[in-house]
Design an enzyme around this catalytic site. Structure first.
Site, PDB file in Angstrom:
ATOM      1  N   ASP A  62      38.818  44.284 -16.206  1.00 38.13           N
ATOM      2  CA  ASP A  62      37.580  44.706 -15.543  1.00 38.13           C
ATOM      3  C   ASP A  62      37.200  46.158 -15.819  1.00 38.13           C
ATOM      4  OD1 ASP A  62      37.483  42.177 -14.447  1.00 38.13           O
ATOM      5  OD2 ASP A  62      38.568  42.777 -12.642  1.00 38.13           O
ATOM      6  N   GLN A 107      40.795  40.458 -20.290  1.00 36.60           N
ATOM      7  CA  GLN A 107      41.852  41.033 -19.436  1.00 36.60           C
ATOM      8  C   GLN A 107      42.093  42.483 -19.878  1.00 36.60           C
ATOM      9  OE1 GLN A 107      42.606  37.483 -20.710  1.00 36.60           O
ATOM     10  NE2 GLN A 107      41.214  37.256 -19.016  1.00 36.60           N
TER      11      GLN A 107
HETATM   12  P1  GDP Z   1      35.013  43.509 -17.815  1.00 34.73           P
HETATM   13  O1  GDP Z   1      35.756  42.323 -17.327  1.00 34.73           O
HETATM   14  O2  GDP Z   1      35.913  44.517 -18.455  1.00 34.73           O
HETATM   15  O3  GDP Z   1      33.846  43.180 -18.697  1.00 34.73           O
HETATM   16  O4  GDP Z   1      34.416  44.230 -16.508  1.00 34.73           O
HETATM   17  P2  GDP Z   1      33.689  43.492 -15.275  1.00 34.73           P
HETATM   18  O5  GDP Z   1      32.351  43.032 -15.701  1.00 34.73           O
HETATM   19  O6  GDP Z   1      34.601  42.497 -14.658  1.00 34.73           O
HETATM   20  O7  GDP Z   1      33.613  44.689 -14.241  1.00 34.73           O
HETATM   21  C1  GDP Z   1      32.985  45.888 -14.539  1.00 34.73           C
HETATM   22  C2  GDP Z   1      31.886  46.133 -13.494  1.00 34.73           C
HETATM   23  O8  GDP Z   1      31.467  47.462 -13.588  1.00 34.73           O
HETATM   24  C3  GDP Z   1      30.654  45.288 -13.723  1.00 34.73           C
HETATM   25  O9  GDP Z   1      30.069  45.007 -12.476  1.00 34.73           O
HETATM   26  C4  GDP Z   1      29.749  46.215 -14.533  1.00 34.73           C
HETATM   27  O10 GDP Z   1      28.374  45.926 -14.357  1.00 34.73           O
HETATM   28  C5  GDP Z   1      30.085  47.548 -13.926  1.00 34.73           C
HETATM   29  N1  GDP Z   1      29.963  48.705 -14.824  1.00 34.73           N
HETATM   30  C6  GDP Z   1      30.284  48.814 -16.131  1.00 34.73           C
HETATM   31  N2  GDP Z   1      30.134  50.090 -16.563  1.00 34.73           N
HETATM   32  C7  GDP Z   1      29.717  50.797 -15.501  1.00 34.73           C
HETATM   33  C8  GDP Z   1      29.408  52.181 -15.287  1.00 34.73           C
HETATM   34  O11 GDP Z   1      29.525  53.021 -16.173  1.00 34.73           O
HETATM   35  N3  GDP Z   1      29.022  52.542 -14.035  1.00 34.73           N
HETATM   36  C9  GDP Z   1      28.906  51.655 -13.011  1.00 34.73           C
HETATM   37  N4  GDP Z   1      28.516  52.098 -11.825  1.00 34.73           N
HETATM   38  N5  GDP Z   1      29.183  50.351 -13.167  1.00 34.73           N
HETATM   39  C10 GDP Z   1      29.599  49.932 -14.393  1.00 34.73           C
HETATM   40  P1  IMO Z   2      38.526  40.436 -17.518  1.00 34.36           P
HETATM   41  O1  IMO Z   2      38.419  39.919 -18.932  1.00 34.36           O
HETATM   42  C1  IMO Z   2      41.096  41.351 -14.129  1.00 34.36           C
HETATM   43  C2  IMO Z   2      44.579  38.755 -13.511  1.00 34.36           C
HETATM   44  C3  IMO Z   2      44.565  37.845 -12.308  1.00 34.36           C
HETATM   45  C4  IMO Z   2      46.045  37.745 -12.021  1.00 34.36           C
HETATM   46  C5  IMO Z   2      46.658  37.724 -13.429  1.00 34.36           C
HETATM   47  C6  IMO Z   2      46.950  36.335 -13.967  1.00 34.36           C
HETATM   48  O2  IMO Z   2      37.341  40.143 -16.681  1.00 34.36           O
HETATM   49  O3  IMO Z   2      38.952  41.855 -17.509  1.00 34.36           O
HETATM   50  P2  IMO Z   2      45.457  34.315 -14.834  1.00 34.36           P
HETATM   51  O4  IMO Z   2      44.313  33.598 -14.195  1.00 34.36           O
HETATM   52  O5  IMO Z   2      45.147  34.944 -16.141  1.00 34.36           O
HETATM   53  O6  IMO Z   2      46.691  33.466 -14.906  1.00 34.36           O
HETATM   54  O7  IMO Z   2      45.816  35.509 -13.800  1.00 34.36           O
HETATM   55  O8  IMO Z   2      45.721  38.359 -14.264  1.00 34.36           O
HETATM   56  N1  IMO Z   2      43.402  38.601 -14.405  1.00 34.36           N
HETATM   57  C7  IMO Z   2      42.414  39.501 -14.481  1.00 34.36           C
HETATM   58  N2  IMO Z   2      42.201  40.645 -13.792  1.00 34.36           N
HETATM   59  N3  IMO Z   2      40.256  40.983 -15.110  1.00 34.36           N
HETATM   60  C8  IMO Z   2      40.452  39.853 -15.828  1.00 34.36           C
HETATM   61  O9  IMO Z   2      39.701  39.518 -16.893  1.00 34.36           O
HETATM   62  C9  IMO Z   2      41.554  39.038 -15.500  1.00 34.36           C
HETATM   63  N4  IMO Z   2      42.044  37.862 -15.975  1.00 34.36           N
HETATM   64  C10 IMO Z   2      43.174  37.621 -15.303  1.00 34.36           C
HETATM   65  O10 IMO Z   2      43.868  38.424 -11.239  1.00 34.36           O
HETATM   66  O11 IMO Z   2      46.490  38.915 -11.388  1.00 34.36           O
HETATM   67 MG    MG Z   3      36.034  41.243 -15.549  1.00 33.07          MG
END
Ligand code: GDP
Ligand code: IMO
Ligand code: MG
Length: 426
Positions: free
Chosen positions: A12, A221
């Site tokens: 994330d 991840q």
């Molecule tokens: P990913 O799994 O690595 O693609 O990340 P996620 O989408 O799960 O979580 C990142 C969150 O942060 C999302 O809600 C994005 O819209 C938000 N986001 C990404 N870059 C920025 C930033 O620079 N500032 C803020 N405020 N939010 C961001």
């Molecule tokens: P993105 O691509 C954050 C975490 C789960 C759990 C562990 C194992 O959005 O960054 P799984 O379902 O893979 O067996 O879960 O890994 N996890 C993540 N945490 N971002 C993800 O993906 C994740 N994918 C799995 O919360 O702790």
């Molecule tokens: Mg994510």
């Protein structure tokens, strides 16, 4: 040329946004591992989109998008994702390719994931319950079904055999859910999958590479969730590191160019497992609120804390990171002081290497920084950033020995400051 964008923390980090931003410079965007446990968020003109299986290049009309062999695919989720994108007017089917060697997630994989987590009780991983672990177990256990199998006559029989095996396993757990409804949706989605472009992806990637196409590999991840080097057993079941690009797409190590590592300006984790710099106090809550730290896939509140530079240096090393992009810097706008973990204290000794187990005896040592206390989300050039933020960034790059080349200051696509050579010399 093959470049990589991947997460350096526990997922994330904002990979989706960064891939979407950089995708304009590439012809092909390819996912190499993970599955629908991923939730990659893009904001395009105020519209929020969360991608689970489809690469984050899909919003650029000129790109081709590939789901590599290292990915595990839930056909039901994939179908929904494609339909949702098409409903928004994004052309998907002609621009999406799927490796015939990617493995399938069955409804019984999801049931096994749930049963296994329930049985673990307090020790549960906190899995996303998408069937990821069981699907990769069948892959390495040599029982799995692959996307290419859906085009062959043996598919129905092979599916029934694997399902039977899973039901036997499930009978050892106190598990009573019925999978009938889910199976119906699964079989419909398999039919849909047959209408997609299933290809011998390793060959096509080589053709594209040889003809000078620019390829971007998108990680899911984060490096600290890697099956080998993450905080085992609180990890996911795939190779989330740059090494996974080779096994997950069929490219050779010699073809990889830039490795762009994404980190938040602080740190989050969702699910169980160690997190030394976690803040369980009001500061942690402030980070959660300011950063809207709730899971994109499961909606769970994310655990929040300060950036952990010991972990970050470890993951830069493991991935051979050539550039770091920092996201969510705007989330720290209102903090008076900011901290960064620069070492761990264990048994009265200061260590800078990742210990075998990151247990509660591992206490972070912090470096303190003054906050910038002004909004940075409207800043358009790196040199206009507040001095305090520049000091924070410069400390981090010196610690990591990797340049920070991009800074994300908001969720929207355009909110990214690229650092020019001139700004680097600053
Ligand atoms: P990913 O799994 O690595 O693609 O990340 P996620 O989408 O799960 O979580 C990142 C969150 O942060 C999302 O809600 C994005 O819209 C938000 N986001 C990404 N870059 C920025 C930033 O620079 N500032 C803020 N405020 N939010 C961001
Ligand atoms: P993105 O691509 C954050 C975490 C789960 C759990 C562990 C194992 O959005 O960054 P799984 O379902 O893979 O067996 O879960 O890994 N996890 C993540 N945490 N971002 C993800 O993906 C994740 N994918 C799995 O919360 O702790
Ligand atoms: Mg994510």
């Amino acid at each position: 040329m093959v470049d990589v964008i991947l997460g350096l923390q526990w997922g994330d980090e904002g990979k989706g946004k960064i891939v979407d931003y950089y995708a304009r410079q590439y012809d092909i965007v390819a996912r190499f591992q993970g599955g629908p446990n991923a939730g990659h968020t893009l904001y395009i003109n105020g519209e929020k989109v969360v991608l689970h299986t489809i690469p984050s290049g899909i919003y650029h009309a000129h790109t081709l998008n590939l789901i590599g062999n290292g990915v595990v695919i839930d056909p039901v989720i994939l179908k929904k994702e494609i339909e949702a994108l098409e409903a928004r007017g994004v052309e998907v089917k002609p621009r999406l390719f799927i490796s015939q060697k990617a493995h399938l997630i069955l409804p019984t994989h999801r049931a096994l994931d749930k049963a296994s987590e329930q049985a673990k009780g307090k020790e549960r991983i906190g899995s996303t319950l998408r069937g990821i672990g069981p699907a990769y177990m069948d892959k390495t256990g040599r029982n799995g079904l692959r996307v290419g199998d859906v085009q062959l006559a043996h598919f129905d029989k092979a599916y029934q055999t694997l399902k039977k095996k899973h039901l036997e396993l499930l009978s050892h757990y106190a598990f009573e859910d019925s999978i009938e409804e889910e199976e119906k949706a699964f079989l419909e989605a398999i039919e849909y999958l047959r209408s997609l472009q299933i290809i011998r992806a390793e060959y096509r990637l080589q053709d594209w590479y040889q003809s000078g196409k620019r390829i971007l590999a998108e990680g899911a991840q984060g490096s600290m969730l890697d099956i080998d080097f993450g905080t085992y057993p609180y990890v996911t079941s795939s190779t989330t590191l740059a090494a996974g690009v080779c096994t997950g797409l069929g490219l050779s190590p010699r073809q990889i160019g830039e490795v762009i590592g994404v980190t938040k300006a602080y740190c989050t984790r969702v699910g169980g497992g160690p997190f030394p710099t976690e803040l369980l106090d009001t500061t942690g809550e402030q980070l959660r609120q300011a950063g809207h730290e709730y899971g994109a896939t499961t909606g769970r509140p994310r655990r929040c804390g300060w950036i952990d530079l010991v972990a970050l240096r470890y993951t830069c090393m493991l991935n051979g990171v050539t550039q770091v992009v920092m996201t969510k810097t705007d989330v720290l706008d209102h903090f008076h002081t900011i901290q960064a973990g620069i070492a761990y204290r264990l048994n009265n000794q200061e260590i800078s290497e990742m210990p075998f187990y990151l247990n509660e005896q591992v206490i972070p040592v912090y470096q303190h920084f003054l906050g910038w206390k002004q909004p940075v989300s409207q800043v358009q050039h790196y040199h206009q950033l507040p001095e305090e933020l520049k000091i924070y960034l410069s400390f981090i790059e010196n610690y990591l020995h990797v340049p920070i080349t991009g800074l994300s200051n908001g969720p929207e696509r355009h909110q990214l400051l690229q650092r020019t050579a001139e700004a680097m010399a600053d």
